[in-house]
Design an enzyme around this catalytic site. Structure first.
Site, PDB file in Angstrom:
ATOM      1  N   GLY A  71       0.826  -1.212   0.000  1.00 37.94           N
ATOM      2  CA  GLY A  71       0.000   0.000   0.000  1.00 37.94           C
ATOM      3  C   GLY A  71       0.858   1.259   0.000  1.00 37.94           C
ATOM      4  O   GLY A  71       0.516   2.261  -0.629  1.00 37.94           O
ATOM      5  N   THR A  72       1.973   1.202   0.702  1.00 36.03           N
ATOM      6  CA  THR A  72       2.838   2.385   0.783  1.00 36.03           C
ATOM      7  C   THR A  72       3.331   2.781  -0.602  1.00 36.03           C
ATOM      8  O   THR A  72       3.238   3.956  -0.999  1.00 36.03           O
ATOM      9  CB  THR A  72       4.043   2.081   1.714  1.00 36.03           C
ATOM     10  OG1 THR A  72       3.530   1.830   3.023  1.00 36.03           O
ATOM     11  CG2 THR A  72       5.038   3.219   1.745  1.00 36.03           C
ATOM     12  N   ASN A 140      -7.683   3.781   9.102  1.00 36.08           N
ATOM     13  CA  ASN A 140      -7.050   2.610   9.702  1.00 36.08           C
ATOM     14  C   ASN A 140      -7.195   2.553  11.210  1.00 36.08           C
ATOM     15  O   ASN A 140      -7.163   1.474  11.790  1.00 36.08           O
ATOM     16  CB  ASN A 140      -5.563   2.542   9.311  1.00 36.08           C
ATOM     17  CG  ASN A 140      -4.871   3.874   9.390  1.00 36.08           C
ATOM     18  OD1 ASN A 140      -5.336   4.873   8.835  1.00 36.08           O
ATOM     19  ND2 ASN A 140      -3.749   3.918  10.065  1.00 36.08           N
ATOM     20  N   GLN A 168      -7.732  -0.133   3.781  1.00 38.32           N
ATOM     21  CA  GLN A 168      -8.514  -0.699   4.893  1.00 38.32           C
ATOM     22  C   GLN A 168      -9.968  -0.961   4.507  1.00 38.32           C
ATOM     23  O   GLN A 168     -10.734  -1.509   5.305  1.00 38.32           O
ATOM     24  CB  GLN A 168      -8.475   0.242   6.115  1.00 38.32           C
ATOM     25  CG  GLN A 168      -7.088   0.443   6.694  1.00 38.32           C
ATOM     26  CD  GLN A 168      -6.553  -0.779   7.437  1.00 38.32           C
ATOM     27  OE1 GLN A 168      -7.262  -1.780   7.632  1.00 38.32           O
ATOM     28  NE2 GLN A 168      -5.296  -0.719   7.859  1.00 38.32           N
ATOM     29  N   SER A 188      -3.627  -3.145  -0.483  1.00 36.45           N
ATOM     30  CA  SER A 188      -2.518  -3.854   0.153  1.00 36.45           C
ATOM     31  C   SER A 188      -2.967  -5.270   0.476  1.00 36.45           C
ATOM     32  O   SER A 188      -4.031  -5.466   1.064  1.00 36.45           O
ATOM     33  CB  SER A 188      -2.118  -3.118   1.438  1.00 36.45           C
ATOM     34  OG  SER A 188      -1.176  -3.875   2.151  1.00 36.45           O
ATOM     35  N   ALA A 189      -2.135  -6.257   0.120  1.00 38.98           N
ATOM     36  CA  ALA A 189      -2.533  -7.658   0.287  1.00 38.98           C
ATOM     37  C   ALA A 189      -2.681  -8.068   1.749  1.00 38.98           C
ATOM     38  O   ALA A 189      -3.585  -8.817   2.099  1.00 38.98           O
ATOM     39  CB  ALA A 189      -1.501  -8.569  -0.395  1.00 38.98           C
ATOM     40  N   THR A 226      11.331  -7.051 -11.589  1.00 39.36           N
ATOM     41  CA  THR A 226      10.731  -8.393 -11.724  1.00 39.36           C
ATOM     42  C   THR A 226       9.638  -8.571 -10.671  1.00 39.36           C
ATOM     43  O   THR A 226       9.829  -8.238  -9.503  1.00 39.36           O
ATOM     44  CB  THR A 226      11.820  -9.475 -11.561  1.00 39.36           C
ATOM     45  OG1 THR A 226      12.829  -9.219 -12.545  1.00 39.36           O
ATOM     46  CG2 THR A 226      11.249 -10.870 -11.751  1.00 39.36           C
ATOM     47  N   CYS A 309       2.928   1.125  14.374  1.00 35.66           N
ATOM     48  CA  CYS A 309       3.879   2.072  13.827  1.00 35.66           C
ATOM     49  C   CYS A 309       5.186   1.372  13.545  1.00 35.66           C
ATOM     50  O   CYS A 309       5.579   0.458  14.260  1.00 35.66           O
ATOM     51  CB  CYS A 309       3.911   3.233  14.782  1.00 35.66           C
ATOM     52  SG  CYS A 309       5.428   3.778  15.281  1.00 35.66           S
TER      53      CYS A 309
HETATM   54  N1  PLP Z   1      -2.753   2.892   3.946  1.00 34.14           N
HETATM   55  C1  PLP Z   1      -3.400   2.533   5.044  1.00 34.14           C
HETATM   56  C2  PLP Z   1      -4.728   3.156   5.356  1.00 34.14           C
HETATM   57  C3  PLP Z   1      -2.849   1.598   5.919  1.00 34.14           C
HETATM   58  O1  PLP Z   1      -3.508   1.259   7.030  1.00 34.14           O
HETATM   59  C4  PLP Z   1      -1.586   1.044   5.604  1.00 34.14           C
HETATM   60  C5  PLP Z   1      -0.931   0.087   6.521  1.00 34.14           C
HETATM   61  O2  PLP Z   1      -1.122   0.118   7.718  1.00 34.14           O
HETATM   62  C6  PLP Z   1      -0.960   1.432   4.407  1.00 34.14           C
HETATM   63  C7  PLP Z   1      -1.566   2.361   3.616  1.00 34.14           C
HETATM   64  C8  PLP Z   1       0.384   0.879   4.024  1.00 34.14           C
HETATM   65  O3  PLP Z   1       0.248  -0.396   3.465  1.00 34.14           O
HETATM   66  P1  PLP Z   1       1.520  -1.383   3.400  1.00 34.14           P
HETATM   67  O4  PLP Z   1       1.737  -1.869   4.789  1.00 34.14           O
HETATM   68  O5  PLP Z   1       1.095  -2.466   2.475  1.00 34.14           O
HETATM   69  O6  PLP Z   1       2.652  -0.613   2.868  1.00 34.14           O
END
Ligand code: PLP
Length: 376
Positions: A71-72, A140, A168, A188-189, A226, A309
């Site tokens: 997700g990041t 979240n 989320q 995010s998986a 890859t 965190c």
């Molecule tokens: N966005 C939200 C709302 C999240 O809660 C999180 C992870 O806690 C992320 C993004 C980041 O996802 P990832 O852990 O897959 O990088």
């Protein structure tokens, strides 16, 4: 009863057996999806299948789905790749959105944690420069759902693009890229029972995207490197199961009623507004969140103090701060989040742990008061 009550699905949901099986199969198969021989074609087929499964969970086309490392990365890619210098983000976004646009204008939320739409409208009207608006689907920490349809309406009227961090929300509420009308959606998986370290940026056909990595032409020239074939396979399998939805709202509601009955001063944040059905953000008055997390862990109950965190330290929650929750109250707030394998026994275990801790704290408060009275 299982050894632990794992109630921290918003941090990471346990791996679904189907995801594990898909990953093991992919690891055994090996190969590089870009190779043209049989082993490579098998790896390509695994990625293609997963792409269909992930796209389907958000009503998108496979070609609209780019796999990322999570997700990041999806959030970072959307914020930098949309190519808009002017970026507006809500005050309750995940760090991967807020820090990706350090110059971003911050939009306030109300006391329930819902975006202030009037503030968005004013911000959009304040400049003719076309913007990117980034607002999450579900928070979240509190689970509070954001008014994405309204955000899209206002943004489109002002010529702005919209990114929605749906990390989320997916698997917890129905999500449809085209129905929502957003341009970019982050997934995010590991929030839906897939592995950590894999996610996706789903973007409407035609939405602009400047890649932020240099390298090969993978992901249709949109994300070099890859592919993480096993991770992607696990993501696909988890997404296919998450598409059936999550039915834990009754358990969550039952839990909230029980916790507030035990500790009448307890406060559930965002309770008055629509939330995803798996999340409770609740304060046990006078008991620091870290104390609660540690006490519950000792009896096999896993929850979080606000946002999990990365440094492992508990920080003041910017989400509760943005909602105007006083620091002392926010410091006593924990996040309890249910998921695909949650059951009544988990909730009962947490309720018992909450009751024990609350009684112990009350008794020590009373004995302190008594000894002060005797000393006076
Ligand atoms: N966005 C939200 C709302 C999240 O809660 C999180 C992870 O806690 C992320 C993004 C980041 O996802 P990832 O852990 O897959 O990088």
């Amino acid at each position: 009863m299982s050894a632990r009550a794992y109630l921290d699905h918003n941090a990471t949901s346990p791996l679904r057996p189907a995801a594990l099986d898909a990953m093991v199969d992919a690891l055994r198969a090996g190969g590089n999806p870009s190779s043209i021989h049989g082993v490579g074609r098998k790896a390509r087929a695994i990625v293609d299948k997963a792409r269909r499964e992930v796209a389907a969970v958000v009503g998108a086309l496979p070609a609209e789905t780019i796999f990322t490392s999570g997700g990041t990365e999806a959030n970072n890619l959307a914020l930098s790749g949309a190519g808009r210098r002017r970026v507006l983000v809500s005050a309750i976004e995940h760090d991967s959105v807020r820090r990706a646009g350090p110059q971003a204008e911050i939009l306030p939320v109300d006391g329930d944690g819902v975006l202030d739409l009037a503030a968005l409208e004013r911000a959009l009207a304040a400049s003719a420069e076309p913007a990117l608006v980034s607002v999450m689907l579900a928070n979240n920490e509190t689970g509070v759902l954001q008014p994405i349809a309204e955000v899209v309406r206002l943004a489109q009227a002002a010529g702005a693009l919209v990114h929605c961090d749906a990390v989320q929300g997916v698997g917890r509420v129905p999500v449809d890229l085209h129905g929502l009308g957003v341009d970019y959606l982050s997934l995010s998986a590991h929030k839906l029972g897939g592995p950590t370290g894999v996610g996706a940026l789903v973007l409407r056909s035609g939405a602009p995207l400047q890649p932020d990595r240099r390298g090969g032409g993978q992901e249709s020239n949109r994300r070099a490197g890859t592919e993480n074939v096993a991770g992607i396979a696990g993501f696909g399998a988890a997404a296919a199961q998450a598409a059936c939805g999550l039915d834990v709202t009754a358990l969550r509601d039952q839990l909230e009623v029980a916790l507030v009955q035990i500790a009448p001063g307890a406060k559930v944040f965002g309770v008055k507004t629509p939330r995803i059905g798996n999340t409770t953000c609740i304060s046990m008055p006078g008991v620091p969140a870290e104390t609660q997390v540690m006490a519950f862990d000792l009896v096999g109950v896993c929850i979080s103090a606000g946002a999990a965190c990365s440094s492992g330290k508990v920080q003041r929650s910017p989400v509760l701060e943005a909602m105007g929750v006083p620091a002392a109250e926010a410091g006593c707030a924990t996040r309890i989040s249910l998921g695909w394998n949650s059951e009544a026994a988990d909730i009962e275990r947490l309720i018992a742990a909450w009751q024990n801790l609350y009684i112990r704290v009350r008794q020590s408060d009373i004995s302190h008061t008594d000894s002060r009275a005797r000393a006076a």
